[in-house]
Design an enzyme around this catalytic site. Structure first.
Site, PDB file in Angstrom:
ATOM      1  N   HIS A 197       4.412   1.756  -7.896  1.00  0.00           N
ATOM      2  CA  HIS A 197       3.428   0.675  -7.805  1.00  0.00           C
ATOM      3  C   HIS A 197       2.487   0.688  -9.024  1.00  0.00           C
ATOM      4  O   HIS A 197       2.172  -0.356  -9.599  1.00  0.00           O
ATOM      5  CB  HIS A 197       2.556   0.835  -6.554  1.00  0.00           C
ATOM      6  CG  HIS A 197       3.285   0.761  -5.244  1.00  0.00           C
ATOM      7  ND1 HIS A 197       3.398   1.836  -4.401  1.00  0.00           N
ATOM      8  CD2 HIS A 197       3.923  -0.257  -4.634  1.00  0.00           C
ATOM      9  CE1 HIS A 197       4.069   1.481  -3.308  1.00  0.00           C
ATOM     10  NE2 HIS A 197       4.408   0.212  -3.422  1.00  0.00           N
ATOM     11  N   ASP A 220      13.352  -3.320  -5.763  1.00  0.00           N
ATOM     12  CA  ASP A 220      13.743  -4.355  -4.792  1.00  0.00           C
ATOM     13  C   ASP A 220      14.391  -5.496  -5.569  1.00  0.00           C
ATOM     14  O   ASP A 220      13.834  -6.595  -5.675  1.00  0.00           O
ATOM     15  CB  ASP A 220      12.519  -4.820  -4.013  1.00  0.00           C
ATOM     16  CG  ASP A 220      11.903  -3.680  -3.220  1.00  0.00           C
ATOM     17  OD1 ASP A 220      12.312  -3.459  -2.083  1.00  0.00           O
ATOM     18  OD2 ASP A 220      11.022  -2.979  -3.766  1.00  0.00           O
ATOM     19  N   HIS A 261       2.298   4.606  -4.941  1.00  0.00           N
ATOM     20  CA  HIS A 261       2.867   5.738  -5.685  1.00  0.00           C
ATOM     21  C   HIS A 261       3.027   5.298  -7.142  1.00  0.00           C
ATOM     22  O   HIS A 261       2.656   4.166  -7.509  1.00  0.00           O
ATOM     23  CB  HIS A 261       4.192   6.168  -5.058  1.00  0.00           C
ATOM     24  CG  HIS A 261       5.178   5.055  -4.836  1.00  0.00           C
ATOM     25  ND1 HIS A 261       5.717   4.319  -5.868  1.00  0.00           N
ATOM     26  CD2 HIS A 261       5.699   4.529  -3.692  1.00  0.00           C
ATOM     27  CE1 HIS A 261       6.543   3.417  -5.382  1.00  0.00           C
ATOM     28  NE2 HIS A 261       6.549   3.500  -4.057  1.00  0.00           N
ATOM     29  N   GLY A 268       0.820  -1.208   0.000  1.00  0.00           N
ATOM     30  CA  GLY A 268       0.000   0.000   0.000  1.00  0.00           C
ATOM     31  C   GLY A 268       0.851   1.255   0.000  1.00  0.00           C
ATOM     32  O   GLY A 268       2.031   1.217  -0.333  1.00  0.00           O
ATOM     33  N   SER A 311       7.568   4.112  -0.612  1.00  0.00           N
ATOM     34  CA  SER A 311       6.592   4.513   0.417  1.00  0.00           C
ATOM     35  C   SER A 311       7.322   5.120   1.612  1.00  0.00           C
ATOM     36  O   SER A 311       6.758   5.922   2.351  1.00  0.00           O
ATOM     37  CB  SER A 311       5.787   3.298   0.880  1.00  0.00           C
ATOM     38  OG  SER A 311       5.222   2.643  -0.235  1.00  0.00           O
ATOM     39  N   ARG A 312       8.579   4.722   1.810  1.00  0.00           N
ATOM     40  CA  ARG A 312       9.322   5.223   2.971  1.00  0.00           C
ATOM     41  C   ARG A 312       9.876   6.630   2.752  1.00  0.00           C
ATOM     42  O   ARG A 312      10.333   7.252   3.710  1.00  0.00           O
ATOM     43  CB  ARG A 312      10.468   4.259   3.324  1.00  0.00           C
ATOM     44  CG  ARG A 312       9.962   2.939   3.896  1.00  0.00           C
ATOM     45  CD  ARG A 312      11.081   2.070   4.450  1.00  0.00           C
ATOM     46  NE  ARG A 312      10.571   0.969   5.249  1.00  0.00           N
ATOM     47  CZ  ARG A 312      10.428  -0.294   4.822  1.00  0.00           C
ATOM     48  NH1 ARG A 312      10.756  -0.613   3.577  1.00  0.00           N
ATOM     49  NH2 ARG A 312       9.961  -1.231   5.623  1.00  0.00           N
ATOM     50  N   MET A 346      11.285   6.199  -6.223  1.00  0.00           N
ATOM     51  CA  MET A 346      10.053   6.322  -5.436  1.00  0.00           C
ATOM     52  C   MET A 346       9.969   5.193  -4.428  1.00  0.00           C
ATOM     53  O   MET A 346      10.335   4.051  -4.726  1.00  0.00           O
ATOM     54  CB  MET A 346       8.841   6.289  -6.352  1.00  0.00           C
ATOM     55  CG  MET A 346       8.731   7.537  -7.168  1.00  0.00           C
ATOM     56  SD  MET A 346       7.129   7.647  -7.947  1.00  0.00           S
ATOM     57  CE  MET A 346       7.372   9.125  -8.910  1.00  0.00           C
ATOM     58  N   GLN A 362      12.042  -3.529 -10.022  1.00  0.00           N
ATOM     59  CA  GLN A 362      13.505  -3.642  -9.907  1.00  0.00           C
ATOM     60  C   GLN A 362      14.008  -2.870  -8.685  1.00  0.00           C
ATOM     61  O   GLN A 362      15.106  -3.112  -8.196  1.00  0.00           O
ATOM     62  CB  GLN A 362      14.171  -3.083 -11.175  1.00  0.00           C
ATOM     63  CG  GLN A 362      15.690  -3.274 -11.186  1.00  0.00           C
ATOM     64  CD  GLN A 362      16.401  -2.416 -12.204  1.00  0.00           C
ATOM     65  OE1 GLN A 362      15.893  -2.219 -13.311  1.00  0.00           O
ATOM     66  NE2 GLN A 362      17.559  -1.886 -11.844  1.00  0.00           N
TER      67      GLN A 362
HETATM   68  P1  AMP Z   1       6.201  -2.370  -1.519  1.00  0.00           P
HETATM   69  O1  AMP Z   1       4.831  -1.776  -1.382  1.00  0.00           O
HETATM   70  O2  AMP Z   1       7.291  -1.460  -1.083  1.00  0.00           O
HETATM   71  O3  AMP Z   1       6.272  -3.742  -0.905  1.00  0.00           O
HETATM   72  O4  AMP Z   1       6.427  -2.571  -3.082  1.00  0.00           O
HETATM   73  C1  AMP Z   1       5.528  -3.332  -3.848  1.00  0.00           C
HETATM   74  C2  AMP Z   1       6.091  -3.528  -5.221  1.00  0.00           C
HETATM   75  O5  AMP Z   1       6.302  -2.272  -5.847  1.00  0.00           O
HETATM   76  C3  AMP Z   1       7.470  -4.231  -5.202  1.00  0.00           C
HETATM   77  O6  AMP Z   1       7.539  -5.155  -6.286  1.00  0.00           O
HETATM   78  C4  AMP Z   1       8.418  -3.076  -5.389  1.00  0.00           C
HETATM   79  O7  AMP Z   1       9.655  -3.461  -5.986  1.00  0.00           O
HETATM   80  C5  AMP Z   1       7.613  -2.193  -6.333  1.00  0.00           C
HETATM   81  N1  AMP Z   1       8.122  -0.828  -6.280  1.00  0.00           N
HETATM   82  C6  AMP Z   1       8.326  -0.068  -5.171  1.00  0.00           C
HETATM   83  N2  AMP Z   1       8.870   1.117  -5.506  1.00  0.00           N
HETATM   84  C7  AMP Z   1       9.045   1.097  -6.853  1.00  0.00           C
HETATM   85  C8  AMP Z   1       9.574   2.020  -7.808  1.00  0.00           C
HETATM   86  N3  AMP Z   1      10.056   3.207  -7.435  1.00  0.00           N
HETATM   87  N4  AMP Z   1       9.583   1.664  -9.108  1.00  0.00           N
HETATM   88  C9  AMP Z   1       9.108   0.447  -9.504  1.00  0.00           C
HETATM   89  N5  AMP Z   1       8.588  -0.468  -8.662  1.00  0.00           N
HETATM   90  C10 AMP Z   1       8.563  -0.145  -7.351  1.00  0.00           C
END
Ligand code: AMP
Length: 286
Positions: free
Chosen positions: A39, A155, A36, A33, A191-192, A189, A153
């Site tokens: 996502h 992560d 941005h 969640g 969430s943190r 980008m 990518q």
């Molecule tokens: P998270 O909500 O942080 O667990 O991320 C969910 C998914 O979004 C993961 O596959 C992340 O690698 C991807 N994600 C997070 N930030 C970015 C970004 N800046 N660009 C592309 N994918 C992202």
């Protein structure tokens, strides 16, 4: 209209079973969640390739260590649904936002422990992290019965860990990695990022800038792993308040460290604290 929101595994299963019977291809985008544009790029990739996109929104407790930011992690479901709605594909998207008790009911006691790709880097600094990630991601694969799952990518190591357990456990799913979406000034980008003060937000540019400089150094002919690492560290550590967890120059597929001489393609991964906020970034130099 907002996309359909479901909270239980049974509701999700009912939808995807119907989809499968109708021959619809299913895509899965796992998220925690606070959505941005990064996502949303994954959701768009799924919409382009599949007929049903399941976006999971779940702050997964098992991937946070007790000292980490589970409690303060942003939870913004109404805004997340509005962001999904803005994509204009309501009938194709299902948002799956379970409670922790739905994902980990009383008696839950099975975990996926990945070796190989999960061991170095994040595995060293966050030793229980990938066990939590692999466990929740495998559960989401099984619940959604997706054909393709989309990951960022951003992560990079996480994608390699997921590829490893999919291969090792013969999970019938395709994994697609999507490029990192960045702010205009280069910050990846995340969430943190919302934890960063305006000053720390500015300081955080050292991550993307040091990676970009490393890319230029390699592309201009430098093949010394030590020299590339030195140039990155000089930038990251110029401020004594910045704490670097790692600067890793590795083979993209195996995450094995490069020897003295860089052999392309090469991945460079960083993790560091800016004003107490842990940030990661990476590039692949082809
Ligand atoms: P998270 O909500 O942080 O667990 O991320 C969910 C998914 O979004 C993961 O596959 C992340 O690698 C991807 N994600 C997070 N930030 C970015 C970004 N800046 N660009 C592309 N994918 C992202």
């Amino acid at each position: 209209m907002k996309p359909r929101l479901v909270h239980t595994v049974q509701e999700l299963r009912d939808i995807v079973e119907q989809d499968r019977q109708a021959g619809r291809k299913i895509g899965l985008v796992p998220t925690m969640g606070a959505l941005h544009a990064g996502h949303l790029s994954l959701v768009k990739a799924s919409l382009a390739k599949t007929d049903r996109t399941v976006v999971s929104i779940f702050v997964n407790p098992t991937q946070f260590a007790p000292t980490e930011d589970f409690d303060k992690y942003p939870r913004t479901l109404p805004e997340d649904l509005a962001a999904l709605e803005s994509l204009g594909a309501d009938s194709e998207i299902v948002a799956f936002a379970p409670d922790a008790s739905e994902m980990y009911p009383e008696g839950f006691d099975t975990y996926v422990t990945v070796g190989g790709a999960a061991k170095p880097l994040e595995g060293t600094f966050r030793p229980t992290h990938f066990r939590g990630v692999a466990t929740v991601v495998l559960k989401l694969f099984n619940m959604s019965r997706a054909d393709i799952a989309f990951f960022g990518q951003k992560d990079f190591q996480q994608v390699q860990v997921i590829r490893q357990f999919v291969r090792d456990l013969n999970v019938p799913i395709q994994i697609q990695m999507c490029p990192i979406v960045r702010e205009d000034d280069g910050l990846a980008m995340s969430s943190r990022n919302r934890y960063l003060s305006p000053e720390a937000r500015q300081d955080a540019l050292v991550l993307s800038q040091s990676l970009e400089e490393a890319r230029q150094l390699i592309q201009s002919g430098c093949t010394s792993t030590a020299e590339v690492e030195r140039s990155i560290r000089a930038k990251l550590e110029a401020d004594p308040d910045h704490k670097v967890d790692y600067v890793a120059i590795v083979a993209p597929d195996t995450l094995d460290p490069q020897g003295e001489t860089i052999v392309k393609p090469v991945s460079i991964l960083l993790a560091m604290y800016i004003a107490g906020v842990r940030l990661i970034d990476n590039i692949v130099v082809k």
